[in-house]
Design an enzyme around this catalytic site. Sequence first.
Site, mmCIF file in Angstrom:
data_model
loop_
_atom_site.group_PDB
_atom_site.id
_atom_site.type_symbol
_atom_site.label_atom_id
_atom_site.label_comp_id
_atom_site.label_asym_id
_atom_site.label_seq_id
_atom_site.Cartn_x
_atom_site.Cartn_y
_atom_site.Cartn_z
ATOM 1 N N ASP A 204 0.821 -1.221 0.000
ATOM 2 C CA ASP A 204 0.000 0.000 0.000
ATOM 3 C C ASP A 204 0.847 1.259 0.000
ATOM 4 O OD1 ASP A 204 0.930 -0.467 2.573
ATOM 5 O OD2 ASP A 204 -1.035 -0.855 3.415
ATOM 6 N N ASN B 118 -7.621 -3.289 14.416
ATOM 7 C CA ASN B 118 -9.021 -3.601 14.086
ATOM 8 C C ASN B 118 -9.125 -4.766 13.099
ATOM 9 O OD1 ASN B 118 -8.127 -2.461 11.727
ATOM 10 N ND2 ASN B 118 -9.615 -0.786 11.670
ATOM 11 N N HIS C 30 -7.368 -5.152 10.282
ATOM 12 C CA HIS C 30 -7.129 -4.857 8.864
ATOM 13 C C HIS C 30 -5.801 -5.468 8.402
ATOM 14 C CE1 HIS C 30 -4.947 -0.979 10.136
ATOM 15 N NE2 HIS C 30 -4.110 -1.457 9.228
ATOM 16 N N GLU D 49 -9.681 -2.047 5.360
ATOM 17 C CA GLU D 49 -10.360 -1.792 6.624
ATOM 18 C C GLU D 49 -11.617 -2.658 6.754
ATOM 19 O OE1 GLU D 49 -8.929 -0.165 8.838
ATOM 20 O OE2 GLU D 49 -8.364 1.878 8.287
HETATM 21 C C1 GLP Z 1 -0.606 -0.025 8.588
HETATM 22 C C2 GLP Z 1 -0.141 -0.831 7.377
HETATM 23 C C3 GLP Z 1 -0.343 -2.328 7.593
HETATM 24 C C4 GLP Z 1 0.266 -2.745 8.916
HETATM 25 C C5 GLP Z 1 -0.393 -1.984 10.044
HETATM 26 C C6 GLP Z 1 0.124 -2.363 11.417
HETATM 27 O O1 GLP Z 1 -1.973 0.073 8.619
HETATM 28 N N1 GLP Z 1 -0.846 -0.417 6.204
HETATM 29 O O2 GLP Z 1 0.241 -3.044 6.522
HETATM 30 O O3 GLP Z 1 0.101 -4.137 9.110
HETATM 31 O O4 GLP Z 1 -0.158 -0.583 9.825
HETATM 32 O O5 GLP Z 1 1.328 -1.686 11.684
HETATM 33 P P1 GLP Z 1 2.296 -2.024 12.879
HETATM 34 O O6 GLP Z 1 3.118 -3.184 12.430
HETATM 35 O O7 GLP Z 1 3.153 -0.788 13.036
HETATM 36 O O8 GLP Z 1 1.477 -2.316 14.068
#
Ligand code: GLP
Length: 241
Positions: A67, A136, A138, A143
């Site tokens: 993304d 959440n 995702h 989402e």
């Molecule tokens: C963002 C990214 C996800 C990732 C998530 C959790 O939303 N788009 O790909 O999994 O954050 O991030 P973290 O690993 O910092 O908890």
Amino acid sequence: MNIIKMNNEDIIGQAAAVVFAAQVIKKPASVLGFATGSTPLLTYEAMVAMQDAGIVSFDEIITFNLDEYLGLNSEHPQSYYNFMQRNLFLPLGLQKENIHLPNGVNPDPIAECAHYDAEIQKAGGIDLQILGIGENGHIAFNEPADTFTQGTTVMTLTPSTISANRRFFDREDDVPRQALTMGIATIMAARQIVLIATGINKAQAVHDMIKGPISPKVPASILQMHPAITVFLDSAAASML
Ligand code: GLP
């Protein structure tokens, strides 16, 4: 789902890096899917260390990221392009033409999504995808919703995701409200997936992903249907299982 619980997130990073090394030893020009966020950083560090030690070479890989924020160009310090350059691509010495992320500043984001899907197809699909998980449930920026997404799409971020990502920006108002994200069907088409979740703030999402019903309200729950997924958890993230 192959679920592996480990006590220490350093060991998880090393174990996940070994999965990537094994893939690249099998197929040097593997198509690898990468994620941002804090969770994969130890994996990326371990991959770089393995290459520096001469254990494996990631020279020929082709990369596709999950993304990118809508409206941030690649030079922006918080763009995912920049994040990946700093934490993985520059240390591995990858060629620019082998790196793919959605272009967050294409004036036609819908066309950008279609183009990104076409590029993934052209590369032959993703051999191995790494994922984190949002609080959440995702994955990538898919989402909770009423239906699962298909291909790459423009997603409006939820307040939970905006506040979780606020730590990377000076002010909450600076966090982009929309992103371009690989869709659920694209992620499910990856031939192999490694998902990492660490920390108590992921425990509920991990529970719902593994034990809950398959529902677009918890996008990660679809991964129960993936034929080749390994989930690495530390004890805190596994505490509600
Ligand atoms: C963002 C990214 C996800 C990732 C998530 C959790 O939303 N788009 O790909 O999994 O954050 O991030 P973290 O690993 O910092 O908890």
